[in-house]
Design a protein around this motif. Sequence first.
Motif, PDB file in Angstrom:
ATOM      1  N   GLY A  54      45.596 -25.049  18.854  1.00 63.15           N
ATOM      2  CA  GLY A  54      45.809 -24.069  17.804  1.00 63.15           C
ATOM      3  C   GLY A  54      46.873 -24.422  16.793  1.00 63.15           C
ATOM      4  N   LEU A  55      47.559 -25.565  16.967  1.00 62.89           N
ATOM      5  CA  LEU A  55      48.594 -25.957  16.022  1.00 62.89           C
ATOM      6  C   LEU A  55      48.028 -26.926  14.990  1.00 62.89           C
ATOM      7  CD1 LEU A  55      51.705 -26.529  18.335  1.00 62.89           C
ATOM      8  CD2 LEU A  55      51.087 -24.476  17.051  1.00 62.89           C
ATOM      9  N   GLU A  56      48.549 -26.823  13.774  1.00 62.36           N
ATOM     10  CA  GLU A  56      48.141 -27.735  12.712  1.00 62.36           C
ATOM     11  C   GLU A  56      48.653 -29.144  13.012  1.00 62.36           C
ATOM     12  OE1 GLU A  56      49.027 -28.425   7.908  1.00 62.36           O
ATOM     13  OE2 GLU A  56      49.692 -26.581   8.920  1.00 62.36           O
ATOM     14  N   ARG A  57      47.893 -30.167  12.628  1.00 65.78           N
ATOM     15  CA  ARG A  57      48.315 -31.561  12.799  1.00 65.78           C
ATOM     16  C   ARG A  57      48.612 -32.163  11.435  1.00 65.78           C
ATOM     17  NH1 ARG A  57      49.010 -35.252  16.510  1.00 65.78           N
ATOM     18  NH2 ARG A  57      48.329 -33.846  18.165  1.00 65.78           N
ATOM     19  N   TRP A  58      49.739 -32.872  11.341  1.00 64.27           N
ATOM     20  CA  TRP A  58      50.234 -33.449  10.098  1.00 64.27           C
ATOM     21  C   TRP A  58      50.068 -34.963  10.140  1.00 64.27           C
ATOM     22  CZ3 TRP A  58      52.575 -31.403   5.666  1.00 64.27           C
ATOM     23  CH2 TRP A  58      53.312 -32.279   4.875  1.00 64.27           C
ATOM     24  N   GLN A  59      49.485 -35.529   9.104  1.00 63.05           N
ATOM     25  CA  GLN A  59      49.245 -36.971   9.026  1.00 63.05           C
ATOM     26  C   GLN A  59      50.428 -37.670   8.364  1.00 63.05           C
ATOM     27  OE1 GLN A  59      46.436 -38.687  10.149  1.00 63.05           O
ATOM     28  NE2 GLN A  59      47.545 -40.576   9.622  1.00 63.05           N
ATOM     29  N   ILE A  60      50.842 -38.812   8.938  1.00 54.92           N
ATOM     30  CA  ILE A  60      51.939 -39.602   8.388  1.00 54.92           C
ATOM     31  C   ILE A  60      51.390 -40.931   7.887  1.00 54.92           C
ATOM     32  CG2 ILE A  60      54.164 -40.709   8.869  1.00 54.92           C
ATOM     33  CD1 ILE A  60      53.523 -38.411  11.452  1.00 54.92           C
ATOM     34  N   ASN A  61      51.697 -41.264   6.627  1.00 55.02           N
ATOM     35  CA  ASN A  61      51.265 -42.517   6.025  1.00 55.02           C
ATOM     36  C   ASN A  61      52.461 -43.349   5.611  1.00 55.02           C
ATOM     37  OD1 ASN A  61      48.471 -41.802   6.177  1.00 55.02           O
ATOM     38  ND2 ASN A  61      48.704 -40.573   4.312  1.00 55.02           N
ATOM     39  N   ASN A  62      52.307 -44.653   5.662  1.00 50.05           N
ATOM     40  CA  ASN A  62      53.356 -45.583   5.252  1.00 50.05           C
ATOM     41  C   ASN A  62      53.569 -45.458   3.740  1.00 50.05           C
ATOM     42  OD1 ASN A  62      54.846 -47.893   4.485  1.00 50.05           O
ATOM     43  ND2 ASN A  62      54.062 -49.053   6.215  1.00 50.05           N
ATOM     44  N   PRO A  63      54.773 -45.097   3.272  1.00 53.08           N
ATOM     45  CA  PRO A  63      54.976 -44.916   1.828  1.00 53.08           C
ATOM     46  C   PRO A  63      54.939 -46.221   1.038  1.00 53.08           C
ATOM     47  CG  PRO A  63      57.045 -44.646   3.002  1.00 53.08           C
ATOM     48  CD  PRO A  63      55.975 -44.743   4.045  1.00 53.08           C
ATOM     49  N   ALA A  64      55.002 -47.363   1.733  1.00 53.31           N
ATOM     50  CA  ALA A  64      54.929 -48.650   1.032  1.00 53.31           C
ATOM     51  C   ALA A  64      53.495 -49.131   0.854  1.00 53.31           C
ATOM     52  CB  ALA A  64      55.731 -49.709   1.792  1.00 53.31           C
ATOM     53  N   THR A  65      52.594 -48.713   1.753  1.00 51.93           N
ATOM     54  CA  THR A  65      51.224 -49.240   1.731  1.00 51.93           C
ATOM     55  C   THR A  65      50.149 -48.177   1.703  1.00 51.93           C
ATOM     56  OG1 THR A  65      51.023 -49.281   4.155  1.00 51.93           O
ATOM     57  CG2 THR A  65      52.028 -51.211   3.090  1.00 51.93           C
ATOM     58  N   GLY A  66      50.514 -46.937   2.029  1.00 47.05           N
ATOM     59  CA  GLY A  66      49.519 -45.874   2.121  1.00 47.05           C
ATOM     60  C   GLY A  66      48.739 -45.876   3.413  1.00 47.05           C
ATOM     61  N   GLU A  67      49.003 -46.820   4.302  1.00 50.91           N
ATOM     62  CA  GLU A  67      48.250 -46.919   5.549  1.00 50.91           C
ATOM     63  C   GLU A  67      48.687 -45.844   6.548  1.00 50.91           C
ATOM     64  OE1 GLU A  67      49.160 -50.852   6.772  1.00 50.91           O
ATOM     65  OE2 GLU A  67      47.771 -51.811   5.353  1.00 50.91           O
ATOM     66  N   PRO A  68      47.744 -45.308   7.334  1.00 55.74           N
ATOM     67  CA  PRO A  68      48.102 -44.310   8.344  1.00 55.74           C
ATOM     68  C   PRO A  68      49.047 -44.897   9.401  1.00 55.74           C
ATOM     69  CG  PRO A  68      45.740 -44.335   7.961  1.00 55.74           C
ATOM     70  CD  PRO A  68      46.292 -45.545   7.273  1.00 55.74           C
ATOM     71  N   VAL A  69      50.032 -44.103   9.801  1.00 51.42           N
ATOM     72  CA  VAL A  69      50.985 -44.517  10.827  1.00 51.42           C
ATOM     73  C   VAL A  69      50.797 -43.692  12.091  1.00 51.42           C
ATOM     74  CG1 VAL A  69      53.434 -44.805  11.390  1.00 51.42           C
ATOM     75  CG2 VAL A  69      52.638 -45.188   9.055  1.00 51.42           C
ATOM     76  N   GLY A  70      50.471 -42.430  11.941  1.00 52.44           N
ATOM     77  CA  GLY A  70      50.313 -41.539  13.082  1.00 52.44           C
ATOM     78  C   GLY A  70      50.240 -40.108  12.614  1.00 52.44           C
ATOM     79  N   SER A  71      50.452 -39.204  13.549  1.00 57.64           N
ATOM     80  CA  SER A  71      50.402 -37.784  13.213  1.00 57.64           C
ATOM     81  C   SER A  71      51.257 -37.002  14.185  1.00 57.64           C
ATOM     82  CB  SER A  71      48.954 -37.271  13.261  1.00 57.64           C
ATOM     83  OG  SER A  71      48.480 -37.256  14.601  1.00 57.64           O
ATOM     84  N   THR A  72      51.475 -35.739  13.858  1.00 57.13           N
ATOM     85  CA  THR A  72      52.249 -34.871  14.736  1.00 57.13           C
ATOM     86  C   THR A  72      51.710 -33.451  14.656  1.00 57.13           C
ATOM     87  OG1 THR A  72      54.471 -34.027  15.274  1.00 57.13           O
ATOM     88  CG2 THR A  72      53.957 -34.333  12.952  1.00 57.13           C
ATOM     89  N   LEU A  73      51.839 -32.729  15.740  1.00 56.30           N
ATOM     90  CA  LEU A  73      51.593 -31.296  15.705  1.00 56.30           C
ATOM     91  C   LEU A  73      52.743 -30.614  14.980  1.00 56.30           C
ATOM     92  CD1 LEU A  73      50.274 -30.460  19.299  1.00 56.30           C
ATOM     93  CD2 LEU A  73      48.952 -30.729  17.201  1.00 56.30           C
TER      94      LEU A  73
END
Length: 482
Positions: free
Chosen positions: A16-35
């Motif tokens: 039931g919690l929202e998940r937040w996506q984290i991207n590398n600010p130098a490349t735009g590539e996905p790094v991971g996510s967090t609740l």
Amino acid sequence: MDRGIFVDGRWQQPGGLERWQINNPATGEPVGSTLLADEATVELAVQAAERAAPVLAALHPEERAALLEKAASLVEGRCEEIARLLTREQGKPVADNRKEIMFGAKVLRYYAGEATRIWGDLRPASAANIKNVVSYHPVGVAAAIVPWNYPVDLYCWKVGPALAAGCPLIVKSPPETPLAIAMLVDCLHLAGLPDGALADLPGHGPVAGAALASHPRVRVISATASIPAGQDIMRNAAGNLKKVCLELGGNAPLIVMADADLEAAARAAHRRAYSNMGQICITVNRILVDRAVHREFSDIMAELATTTKLGDGSEPGVEYGPVLNQSVIDRVEAHKDDAIAKGGKLLAGGLRPRDAEYERGFFYQPTVIDDSPHESLPMSSETFGPLAAIAPYDDVEQMIEIANSLEYGLAAYLYGSDLEHMWALADRLEFGGVGLNVNDVSELQAPFGGWKMSGIGRELGPEGLEAYLEPKLLKMRVRANR
């Protein structure tokens, strides 16, 4: 890496919690996510902290010290791993992140020592048969709000004194940089903390942060945030009169005297203005230069900014990386445009680099604006990005007036050759920290914090413990001497 929340001594992935996506600010590539934590998650953490509070408070100070010492050793052992992950999610070069993480470990060790120095004293009394003993006790469940720019270091600034004092701590960590923090949390947990003594809840300020600030059973909250966020925290904390410790925004002046070593002053200003791409609360935002050396200093600053090499912070030798996201670029652009529209002159930067290696990231050239009017945005507001504005002053009295004219009072810097004169000037500057021929005002064993709208309370030093302790007077009538 897809992380959850840390509550009651274990990692959890509640539904039931929202998940937040984290991207590398130098490349735009996905790094991971967090609740992302919500109000219900905060309530669970508070309940666990209340169960842990008497356990943690009952530990002998040397036992709390041993926990912090072990955690510091674990952090040091994982420094390289944490630093490289932090670069991928936040952008700061690996070398800078190593320094951040190792200083965080030093903070934990420092408060391990301070845990054994929480003593009371015998105070004078009104009569010979009265004894007054003052002792200090943990305030109870504590909360903290940590920013994304130096997340590991500032996490340690809060968790170190809280645990040393015997307070369980619930941290609203930044959703932008939760992955390196997860490694820090693992180190603290593996050190042997009682279940519930630490909770880590990535989330947004208006939701998780507000829930912590307003919670009636949280007794103290410490936050590093913007001034508007700090004001919201104070309003929310008023419900149960919880203690607050706030380190808020800044607009630090660097003042260059006519007798300064201009090359040294410019290099110091350049480093403090563009380190972490200006995303630092004590960054050099505005530079006030004696008119006699103004043009020479501005030329040196422009040359340094123009020759600054940007790059992916994960690459060897890179000293300056991307900003965090587009909102930082938008703010820098707005401040630059405002200064130029009001008469400032663009000497360097002011654009996103056009080379192919930068096109996927949030890169922005270090920017210098000369003759920036005092009412322009970079001279009057916190830019929190890679922009430094320069303005001349005619005499010392005008310089002091300009430096003190804003609502900010976190840090200021003076560069010159006459130390006695600068010391006298420093006494007139309305800032919590003043650097004389040094471009940093943080010191492990000294208090850090702001005057005016830049904050309330202090972190680091023995003063950093004060928010987490309550004094108690024990007044006794004793038998008179016979």
